[in-house]
Write a protein that holds these residues in place. Structure first.
Motif, PDB file in Angstrom:
ATOM      1  N   LYS A   1       0.812  -1.222   0.000  1.00 22.28           N
ATOM      2  CA  LYS A   1       0.000   0.000   0.000  1.00 22.28           C
ATOM      3  C   LYS A   1       0.839   1.263   0.000  1.00 22.28           C
ATOM      4  N   ILE A   2       2.137   1.146  -0.033  1.00 19.18           N
ATOM      5  CA  ILE A   2       3.001   2.322   0.135  1.00 19.18           C
ATOM      6  C   ILE A   2       3.772   2.586  -1.153  1.00 19.18           C
ATOM      7  N   GLU A   3       3.731   3.840  -1.619  1.00 17.84           N
ATOM      8  CA  GLU A   3       4.526   4.238  -2.784  1.00 17.84           C
ATOM      9  C   GLU A   3       5.939   4.596  -2.342  1.00 17.84           C
ATOM     10  N   TRP A   4       6.888   4.528  -3.322  1.00 14.53           N
ATOM     11  CA  TRP A   4       8.299   4.661  -2.945  1.00 14.53           C
ATOM     12  C   TRP A   4       8.602   6.026  -2.355  1.00 14.53           C
ATOM     13  N   TRP A   5       7.975   7.094  -2.902  1.00 14.97           N
ATOM     14  CA  TRP A   5       8.342   8.433  -2.469  1.00 14.97           C
ATOM     15  C   TRP A   5       7.813   8.711  -1.062  1.00 14.97           C
ATOM     16  N   ILE A   6       6.690   8.083  -0.751  1.00 16.68           N
ATOM     17  CA  ILE A   6       6.155   8.239   0.604  1.00 16.68           C
ATOM     18  C   ILE A   6       7.016   7.456   1.587  1.00 16.68           C
ATOM     19  N   MET A   7       7.454   6.258   1.176  1.00 12.73           N
ATOM     20  CA  MET A   7       8.294   5.446   2.056  1.00 12.73           C
ATOM     21  C   MET A   7       9.561   6.205   2.378  1.00 12.73           C
ATOM     22  N   LYS A   8      10.073   6.884   1.381  1.00  5.73           N
ATOM     23  CA  LYS A   8      11.308   7.670   1.571  1.00  5.73           C
ATOM     24  C   LYS A   8      11.083   8.744   2.645  1.00  5.73           C
ATOM     25  N   MET A   9       9.914   9.378   2.585  1.00  3.26           N
ATOM     26  CA  MET A   9       9.620  10.431   3.569  1.00  3.26           C
ATOM     27  C   MET A   9       9.419   9.830   4.957  1.00  3.26           C
TER      28      MET A   9
ATOM     29  N   LEU B   1       7.707  18.739   5.694  1.00  8.09           N
ATOM     30  CA  LEU B   1       6.853  19.135   4.573  1.00  8.09           C
ATOM     31  C   LEU B   1       7.523  20.212   3.732  1.00  8.09           C
ATOM     32  N   GLU B   2       8.148  21.150   4.409  1.00  5.40           N
ATOM     33  CA  GLU B   2       8.774  22.260   3.671  1.00  5.40           C
ATOM     34  C   GLU B   2       9.925  21.755   2.822  1.00  5.40           C
ATOM     35  N   GLU B   3      10.692  20.794   3.355  1.00  2.11           N
ATOM     36  CA  GLU B   3      11.802  20.226   2.559  1.00  2.11           C
ATOM     37  C   GLU B   3      11.276  19.545   1.304  1.00  2.11           C
ATOM     38  N   ALA B   4      10.140  18.877   1.471  1.00  2.92           N
ATOM     39  CA  ALA B   4       9.590  18.142   0.323  1.00  2.92           C
ATOM     40  C   ALA B   4       8.680  19.018  -0.524  1.00  2.92           C
ATOM     41  N   LYS B   5       8.545  20.283  -0.135  1.00  5.74           N
ATOM     42  CA  LYS B   5       7.601  21.204  -0.789  1.00  5.74           C
ATOM     43  C   LYS B   5       6.227  20.535  -0.885  1.00  5.74           C
ATOM     44  N   GLY B   6       5.820  19.955   0.229  1.00  3.22           N
ATOM     45  CA  GLY B   6       4.612  19.137   0.231  1.00  3.22           C
ATOM     46  C   GLY B   6       3.350  19.952   0.427  1.00  3.22           C
ATOM     47  N   ASP B   7       2.289  19.505  -0.204  1.00  3.83           N
ATOM     48  CA  ASP B   7       0.987  20.134  -0.026  1.00  3.83           C
ATOM     49  C   ASP B   7       0.074  19.159   0.718  1.00  3.83           C
ATOM     50  N   ASP B   8      -1.242  19.424   0.660  1.00  2.00           N
ATOM     51  CA  ASP B   8      -2.172  18.576   1.405  1.00  2.00           C
ATOM     52  C   ASP B   8      -2.095  17.111   0.964  1.00  2.00           C
ATOM     53  N   GLU B   9      -1.907  16.886  -0.314  1.00  2.00           N
ATOM     54  CA  GLU B   9      -1.855  15.507  -0.816  1.00  2.00           C
ATOM     55  C   GLU B   9      -0.723  14.752  -0.135  1.00  2.00           C
ATOM     56  N   VAL B  10       0.410  15.416   0.009  1.00  2.00           N
ATOM     57  CA  VAL B  10       1.557  14.786   0.678  1.00  2.00           C
ATOM     58  C   VAL B  10       1.198  14.458   2.118  1.00  2.00           C
TER      59      VAL B  10
END
Lengths: 445, 155
Positions: free
Chosen positions: B56-64, B92-101
């Motif tokens: 259930k986990i995508e690679w970029w999320i696992m990295k975070m 979040l700021e490092e990843a420039k993440g928004d709500d989806e992140v």
């Protein structure tokens, strides 16, 4: 980050509803109860999550003005919010809530609510006050009310007697109470608990001469001036058939209060023998006299004294308890099963250890926060206990935050003597609400 | 209960495979924070050379998530909620993440049972909801579909 299909259709909108119900519940639980209501109005799924939380978590609710400061918190919305809460709520506490919000409920019947606290704002300027008519409103809106606490209210007490189901009443900092209303209150209500102790304004406080007219009273909390305003009501109080606890707050008349209750000449027949527990917390400057009066409570089983440092906060300046006065007290209170001397400097271990010698039923000796001369206290105590062949159970010694190091429990001598002495370095005594200057008497029933 | 019993040679890494087939080598000490993986390994009485599938986990999320676990370990003194909140905002700021992140992180934290990330992320969203001035603002901010008739609530 949004996802797109291969055919490059419009991107999926990011929504809070992507989260599963478990995570949504974790978020919503961190909001105050009005915010939970508002978010539950936005979507069916969120409504369902809020209802699941409310089923178990809103039996007791605290309402504060700041929860409703948003422009959308209209009167209609406030009313709808309360009505939505009512199926789940049993206890309501209104902390510095605008009383006009309470008045919005005036045509409602909220009979599930049995406990109500109205804690008014001590800053009275410009605020609409909680008055006698609001007590009548409470009687209509909460017909099954059993427990009521009113703080910082501008009431005379006129309509309190109309709260027919009330069994517990607490009045705190209500400066306009009128004595003549209490007669009806005590005659008509079947109160179990009555508390008027905290912050009653000594300039304009009420006379409780009719307190004894309420035979159902079990717990009473009053101040020393209530005992003897127009007349001394001590004797009548001690005759109340169901009285279990009597707490008297005294700033300057501790000895007088104790004498009124403890001295056999002052109390009705057998009253002093009915007192099995006594607790006091505060600063005294004549423990000798205090113990003299205390010695009249010959059947006392539990004695709890909490000293306070003269110099606050730095751990120094503990009040000293002399060996002689302790020894004399131990000769009188031989029925003790629990002795708690917390936060004192002992002149030497001898005085307290007299209780170990003379009180054959002593089970707990609590010296939390006290200075007892360290390990010497423990070894001398063991020496006494080892000679008590009649002792069937070990004595528990509570030493937390005292000058007896907690690792003493692991010493070989203590480990070998565990059937005589059980040292507890973790427990704190039962009395967490040790308000200073309160004498608490506990009666045998 | 630790993943590394005393009588075994201590494995240093665990391999976690995300839904795309990407394999992350994760230090055992960080995996300790992932309750789901930790429990799986304990139940298997681990041969830690096995690859743990995380469908259930995508690679970029696992990295975070791994980055978060490392932050928590490196700043273990900062256990207060507000410190963890600050760490989450920095992440979040490092990843420039928004709500989806944020949402994907929370779903991953919930699945992997990373309690610290779940606490910090839900606190972040609760604070965001609190700062909204009205219910409508919450609706617009978080794209909540209105499926309740208005007359159900207004008295």
């Amino acid at each position: 980050m949004t996802s797109t299909t291969d055919r490059d259709t419009a991107p999926t909108v990011t929504s809070l509803l992507q989260l599963n119900d478990d995570v949504l519940a974790l978020i919503i639980r961190q909001l105050n109860v009005f915010q939970q209501y508002e978010i539950g109005r936005l979507n069916r799924r969120l409504e369902s999550v809020v209802q699941t939380i409310w089923r178990t978590r809103v039996r007791s609710v605290v309402l504060q003005d700041e929860m409703f400061r948003r422009s959308t918190a209209t009167n209609a919305r406030f009313l709808a919010f309360i009505l939505a809460l009512v199926p789940h709520m049993q206890r309501m506490c209104c902390q510095e809530l605008d009383v006009r919000k309470l008045r919005l409920l005036s045509s409602q019947n909220l009979d599930r609510i049995t406990h109500l606290e109205w804690l008014g704002d001590s800053n009275r300027r410009g605020r609409v006050r909680f008055v006698d008519e609001d007590v009548r409103l409470i009687g209509r809106v909460f017909p099954k009310l059993r427990r009521l606490k009113l703080r910082n209210c501008q009431i005379t007490g006129k309509y309190l007697c109309d709260l027919e189901q009330l069994s517990e009443l607490c009045l705190d900092d209500c400066q306009f109470l009128e004595s003549h209303h209490f007669r009806d209150l005590f005659r008509q209500l079947r109160l179990r608990k009555f508390d008027i102790m905290e912050d009653c304004d000594e300039v304009n406080c009420c006379d409780l001469v009719d307190l004894h007219l309420c035979p159902t009273l079990e717990h009473i909390k009053i101040a020393d001036y209530h005992l003897c305003m127009e007349s001394d009501i001590t004797q009548q109080l001690l005759r109340l058939p169901r009285l279990q606890k009597l707490s008297i707050y005294s700033k300057n008349f501790v000895f007088d209060v104790l004498a009124r209750i403890a001295r056999p000449a002052n109390s009705p027949a057998r009253a002093a023998t009915l007192i099995e527990g006594f607790r006091f917390s505060g600063v005294l400057h004549d423990y000798g006299r205090f113990f003299q009066e205390l010695a009249n409570l010959r059947q006392l089983k539990r004695l709890e004294l909490h000293g306070q440092s003269d110099d606050e906060g730095d751990g120094q300046g503990l009040q000293v308890l002399g060996d002689q006065i302790l020894s004399q007290l131990s000769n009188q209170l031989t029925s003790l099963t629990e002795l708690r001397l917390c936060g004192y400097q002992l002149e030497s271990p001898s005085g307290v250890l007299e209780f170990v010698t003379k009180c054959r039923q002593l089970k707990i000796l609590d010296v939390t926060r006290s200075r007892c001369h360290g390990e010497l206290f423990v070894w001398r105590c063991l020496g006494i206990l080892s000679k008590q062949r009649w002792r069937a159970e070990p004595l528990e010694l509570w030493i937390r935050q005292s000058d007896i190091k907690s690792d003493i429990v692991h010493s070989p001598r203590c480990l070998d003597s565990v059937r005589l002495l059980r040292i507890d370095a973790k427990q704190i005594g039962p009395s967490l609400d040790c308000k200073s200057g309160v004498l608490k008497f506990i009666f045998v029933r | 209960m630790s993943l590394t019993p005393d009588d075994c040679e201590e494995p240093k890494f665990v391999q976690l495979k995300t839904c795309e087939g990407f394999i992350h080598d994760v230090e055992t000490c960080l995996v300790e924070q992932m309750g789901t993986v930790r429990d799986m390994l304990l139940l298997e009485c681990s041969d830690s050379t096995d690859v743990i599938p995380l469908a259930k986990i995508e690679w970029w999320i696992m990295k975070m998530v791994i980055h978060w676990c490392r932050l928590v370990q490196d700043n273990s003194a900062q256990k207060e909620a507000r410190d963890r909140s600050s760490m989450f905002i920095e992440l979040l700021e490092e990843a420039k993440g928004d709500d989806e992140v944020v949402f994907q992180l929370l779903l991953a934290a919930n699945y992997l049972n990373v309690e610290s990330l779940l606490d910090a992320g839900t606190q972040y969203l609760a604070d965001a909801i609190t700062t909204c001035g009205s219910a409508e603002e919450i609706r617009n901010r978080f794209n909540l579909q209105n499926d309740i008739p208005s007359d159900e609530y207004e008295p």
